[in-house]
Design a protein around this motif. Structure first.
Motif, PDB file in Angstrom:
ATOM      1  N   LEU A 132       9.269  19.930  -6.720  1.00 27.41           N
ATOM      2  CA  LEU A 132       8.569  18.800  -7.344  1.00 27.41           C
ATOM      3  C   LEU A 132       9.543  17.680  -7.687  1.00 27.41           C
ATOM      4  N   ARG A 133      10.728  18.043  -8.159  1.00 22.35           N
ATOM      5  CA  ARG A 133      11.712  17.008  -8.510  1.00 22.35           C
ATOM      6  C   ARG A 133      12.213  16.269  -7.271  1.00 22.35           C
ATOM      7  N   VAL A 134      12.392  17.023  -6.149  1.00 20.89           N
ATOM      8  CA  VAL A 134      12.817  16.357  -4.911  1.00 20.89           C
ATOM      9  C   VAL A 134      11.732  15.406  -4.425  1.00 20.89           C
ATOM     10  N   ARG A 135      10.484  15.867  -4.460  1.00 21.79           N
ATOM     11  CA  ARG A 135       9.381  15.009  -4.022  1.00 21.79           C
ATOM     12  C   ARG A 135       9.240  13.805  -4.934  1.00 21.79           C
ATOM     13  N   ARG A 136       9.490  14.022  -6.250  1.00 22.15           N
ATOM     14  CA  ARG A 136       9.373  12.909  -7.202  1.00 22.15           C
ATOM     15  C   ARG A 136      10.456  11.879  -6.940  1.00 22.15           C
ATOM     16  N   ALA A 137      11.681  12.361  -6.611  1.00 23.79           N
ATOM     17  CA  ALA A 137      12.764  11.428  -6.316  1.00 23.79           C
ATOM     18  C   ALA A 137      12.462  10.618  -5.058  1.00 23.79           C
ATOM     19  N   ALA A 138      11.908  11.310  -4.025  1.00 21.06           N
ATOM     20  CA  ALA A 138      11.558  10.584  -2.799  1.00 21.06           C
ATOM     21  C   ALA A 138      10.469   9.554  -3.060  1.00 21.06           C
TER      22      ALA A 138
ATOM     23  N   ALA B  83       0.832  -1.201   0.000  1.00 18.98           N
ATOM     24  CA  ALA B  83       0.000   0.000   0.000  1.00 18.98           C
ATOM     25  C   ALA B  83       0.869   1.255   0.000  1.00 18.98           C
ATOM     26  N   ALA B  84       1.963   1.255   0.816  1.00 18.67           N
ATOM     27  CA  ALA B  84       2.862   2.408   0.824  1.00 18.67           C
ATOM     28  C   ALA B  84       3.524   2.582  -0.537  1.00 18.67           C
ATOM     29  N   ARG B  85       3.955   1.488  -1.158  1.00 14.68           N
ATOM     30  CA  ARG B  85       4.590   1.596  -2.487  1.00 14.68           C
ATOM     31  C   ARG B  85       3.592   2.097  -3.530  1.00 14.68           C
TER      32      ARG B  85
ATOM     33  N   ALA C 256       3.912   5.313  -5.670  1.00 12.24           N
ATOM     34  CA  ALA C 256       3.914   5.239  -7.136  1.00 12.24           C
ATOM     35  C   ALA C 256       2.907   6.210  -7.731  1.00 12.24           C
ATOM     36  N   ARG C 257       1.728   6.282  -7.122  1.00 13.51           N
ATOM     37  CA  ARG C 257       0.737   7.225  -7.639  1.00 13.51           C
ATOM     38  C   ARG C 257       1.199   8.657  -7.438  1.00 13.51           C
ATOM     39  N   GLU C 258       1.843   8.946  -6.300  1.00 16.99           N
ATOM     40  CA  GLU C 258       2.397  10.287  -6.100  1.00 16.99           C
ATOM     41  C   GLU C 258       3.491  10.568  -7.122  1.00 16.99           C
ATOM     42  N   ARG C 259       4.330   9.566  -7.398  1.00 19.84           N
ATOM     43  CA  ARG C 259       5.401   9.725  -8.405  1.00 19.84           C
ATOM     44  C   ARG C 259       4.810  10.049  -9.771  1.00 19.84           C
ATOM     45  N   ASP C 260       3.770   9.299 -10.186  1.00 14.99           N
ATOM     46  CA  ASP C 260       3.161   9.549 -11.491  1.00 14.99           C
ATOM     47  C   ASP C 260       2.507  10.925 -11.529  1.00 14.99           C
ATOM     48  N   GLY C 261       1.833  11.319 -10.428  1.00 15.23           N
ATOM     49  CA  GLY C 261       1.230  12.642 -10.404  1.00 15.23           C
ATOM     50  C   GLY C 261       2.270  13.746 -10.466  1.00 15.23           C
ATOM     51  N   LEU C 262       3.403  13.538  -9.769  1.00 14.96           N
ATOM     52  CA  LEU C 262       4.468  14.551  -9.806  1.00 14.96           C
ATOM     53  C   LEU C 262       5.102  14.639 -11.188  1.00 14.96           C
TER      54      LEU C 262
END
Length: 762
Positions: A591-597, A481-483, A487-493
């Motif tokens: 946004l790039r830092v959040r995407r990397a995290a 669930a965390a992944r 993943a959804r946050e990564r795609d949105g970012l």
């Protein structure tokens, strides 16, 4: 009160920590809060009010003061240093607000806090004896009461007198007198003075109305007095002012009415004296007339009584023969009075004798109807044999019957005991059957115990394995669930970065263009500076550069002149464009830092694959959870089954022991019942029961006793009747009659005799 320093954190429009040094601002005596709309001027005053009273001016709430731009972990707080009553205080307030949990995820509510401290120059209460702050209170109520005591004003008074609402002062200066008065009344709460003024005006109108009503009532009373006095009384026109005259004073009107009333009162007193004398003469004449009338009435009454006496004497003379016959009849009736009481006694004795004979015949009929008594009885004491017996025979028969009843009473106890033994045998037999059924049931249950226990133990083992699998699946579910969320946050970012990158490039290009435009303007202005200075030259005035008063060839502008305002506008536009570009690049970097995290937490797997894996894991988890839910019921079922085994074993042993005891008890009861049954059958005879035979004999004995009593009563009534006949004959001869029949013939009823006596007396 003097303010020294104000520090606000995450308060209103201030996302960070801001400090206002009032000592530095007020060094010149006054200072001005100036800024554009929304810059936070009112928020500074709100912070001062909140620090002092824990509330803000107006209708805003303390729990809505947190800045929407502050970081989640930065708490909203206000700290104010001030001097009140010669004491330097520090007030720190933290409103109730949400904050991230220190352990785990989610938010929790931070409770409101208040801290009041005082500066101690001599080190009293600081702990180490050095000058510093010492704590006074951490209670909201105590700190508020202390500040309210020192300031001497409530929050509303402070906001009205010290903190004028924003914009109200300028409106006050521009307003006319009416609007200015309304504003002052609202600011300083002068409604109570208006209420007092309105109350005084209302009291004035009320009392004026009361005075006018009093005047009207006084004039009405004067008019009514004039009407009552009549046309011959003193007129009021000369003493009482009229309504058409100029409004007289209240004292003149009252004095005139009272004087006129005194004149009327004197005239009325004279008329009263004259009328009293006339009334006394009339009353004396009336009393003399009443005495004459009473004498005439007495004479008329005596004359009427004389006429009635004459008429009564004539009537008595006419009724003489009839009255003589009535006297003879009354004398004969009075002579027969001595026989009347004896005659009544003889009639009562005859009635008693007749009723006694009827009662005797009824009892003999009842006794004859009882036949010969119950089956198996003695015919000699049967009902038909005793129906014609005399009193002595009846008494002997009753005694024999009572003796037999007494004997049967003893056998009735044996019969009742025999019936109880029969019921006890039935109860013992039923208990024996139940004990045998219970033993059989317990044996059958114990035979099935081992297979049922094995099945439950297998079920418990399977549920325990499923519970362990649920724990392992919970950990895998949480990880997936965390992944998936990452993943959804990564795609949105990724989508946000794709939109933010061209915007940042565009804003950076616009900032470079604005910078280049500003440089061009500066170069053009520097180039045209000589022409700008030449435009300021005047004939005969020295040049500010060379000092010459002659200007033979002043410079000319090469094109459109560039003014300082143009250069300032270009500088501001360049600054705004560069700030917008910096903000866009910072947002893109964030946004790039959040995407990397997010990518580090989710990995490179697509969100759809992670979602499918999580759905499969959810199904497996639900199946394991359903299987694990049977662990508790299976354990409880094993415990219940084991407890029931002990219960059934105990029940089996008790049932077997109980069966043996009941069998012995049944045999004993059977032997006792056979012994008592023989004795009861002999006493019962052909009757259904000993009680039935005793009841039949008791009815026969009662009938015999009743007949014996009736025979004795009839004999006594016959004797009394003979005595009454003898006494009646003697009384008739003594009264002068040949026999009792002659005396009864002339005997009159007492009411008729009394009426005849009264008529003859008259």
């Amino acid at each position: 009160m003097r303010l020294h320093r104000l520090t606000v954190t995450a308060f209103g429009p201030f996302a960070g920590t801001e400090t206002v040094d009032f000592d530095a601002l007020a060094a010149g005596g006054l200072f001005l809060l100036r800024g554009a709309t929304g810059a936070g001027k009112s928020s500074v005053l709100d912070a001062v009010c909140y620090a002092l009273y824990g509330e803000v001016p107006g209708t805003r709430k303390a729990n809505r003061l947190r800045s929407d731009h502050a970081e989640p972990d930065r708490l909203t707080s206000v700290r104010l240093e001030l001097t009140l009553g010669g004491r330097r205080l520090e007030v720190t307030r933290v409103p109730e607000q949400p904050r991230p949990k220190k352990v785990g995820r989610g938010m929790t509510t931070e409770r409101a806090q208040t801290l009041l401290r005082e500066w101690s120059a001599d080190g009293t209460g600081t702990g180490d004896g050095t000058p510093g702050w010492r704590a006074l209170s951490k209670s909201h109520q105590e700190a508020g009461e202390e500040i309210h005591r020192l300031i001497g004003m409530s929050r509303d008074q402070f906001c009205q007198v010290v903190l004028l609402p924003q914009g109200d002062f300028a409106r006050f200066l521009r307003a006319d007198s009416e609007e200015r008065g309304k504003l002052l009344r609202r600011l300083f709460d002068t409604e109570r003075f208006q209420s007092v003024e309105a109350w005084l005006a209302e009291q004035r109108r009320t009392h004026e109305a009361a005075v006018q009503a009093g005047r009207r009532r006084l004039r009405d009373l004067a008019s009514r007095a004039e009407q009552a006095a009549g046309p011959g009384a003193e007129p009021a026109a000369g003493l009482v002012p009229g309504e058409d005259e100029s409004a007289p004073a209240d004292s003149d009107l009252t004095a005139g009415v009272l004087g006129w009333a005194a004149v009327l009162r004197g005239g009325a007193a004279e008329q009263l004296t004259v009328a009293g004398a006339a009334l006394a003469g009339a009353e004396e004449a009336h009393r003399a007339a009443q005495r004459g009338r009473e004498a005439a009435e007495q004479l008329a009454d005596r004359q009427e009584r004389y006429r009635q006496a004459v008429r009564e004497a004539d009537r008595l003379a006419e009724d003489g023969p009839a009255r003589a016959a009535d006297r003879q009849r009354l004398a004969a009736a009075q002579a027969a009075v001595g026989v009347e009481s004896v005659l009544h006694l003889r009639e009562r004795a005859a009635q008693v004798h007749r009723r006694a004979g009827e009662e005797e015949r009824r009892h003999r009929t009842v006794l004859g109807g009882l036949a010969d008594g119950p089956a198996g009885g003695d015919p000699a004491v049967g009902g038909r044999a005793l129906a014609n017996a005399q009193a002595g025979e009846l008494v002997e028969a009753e005694q024999r019957l009572r003796a037999e009843i007494v004997r049967l009473e003893g056998v009735r106890d044996d019969e009742r005991l025999c019936a109880e033994l029969d019921g006890a045998r039935a109860a013992v037999a039923a208990d024996l059957r139940r004990a045998e059924d219970l033993a059989e049931e317990a044996g059958d249950w114990l035979a099935d115990f081992e297979p049922r226990l094995a099945a439950l133990q297998a079920e418990e083992s399977a549920a325990r394995d499923a519970a362990g699998r649920v724990e392992r699946l919970d950990a895998r579910r949480a990880e997936l669930a965390a992944r998936l969320a990452a993943a959804r946050e990564r795609d949105g970012l990724d989508v946000e970065i794709d939109h933010a990158r061209p915007r940042a490039l565009t804003l950076r290009a616009e900032a470079l263009d604005a910078r280049q435009y500003g440089l061009d303007l500066r170069e053009r202005r520097l180039a045209g500076m000589a022409a700008e200075l030449a435009a300021q030259l005047s004939a005969g005035e020295p040049c500010r550069v060379c000092g010459s008063a002659e200007h033979p060839a002043p410079a000319r502008p090469a094109g459109e002149p560039v003014r300082a305002e143009d250069e300032e506008r270009a500088r501001r536009a360049q600054s705004a464009a560069e700030q917008a570009a910096d903000t866009a690049e910072q947002d893109l970097s964030g946004l790039r830092v959040r995407r990397a995290a997010a990518a580090g937490a989710a990995g490179e797997e697509p969100a759809e694959a992670l979602a499918g894996a999580l759905a499969g894991l959810e199904r497996e988890h639900r199946e394991a959870l359903r299987a694990a839910e049977g662990l508790g019921p299976a354990g409880r079922a094993i415990e219940r089954l084991t407890a029931e085994q002990a219960v059934h074993r105990t029940a089996l042993a008790g049932a077997r022991e109980r069966s043996a005891e009941l069998a012995v008890q049944a045999r004993t009861l059977h032997a006792d019942q056979e012994k008592l049954g023989a004795r009861v059958a002999a006493a019962r005879g052909d009757a259904p029961s000993v009680a039935a035979r005793a009841a039949a004999l008791n009815r026969l004995a009662s009938a015999v006793a009743a007949l014996a009593g009736a025979v004795r009563t009839a004999d006594e009534a016959a004797h009394q009747l003979k005595l009454a006949d003898d006494e009646l004959a003697g009384a008739a001869v003594a009264a002068g009659f040949a026999d009792a029949q002659d005396a009864a013939a002339v005997l009159l009823p007492r009411p008729e005799r009394e009426r005849l006596e009264q008529r003859l007396d008259r």
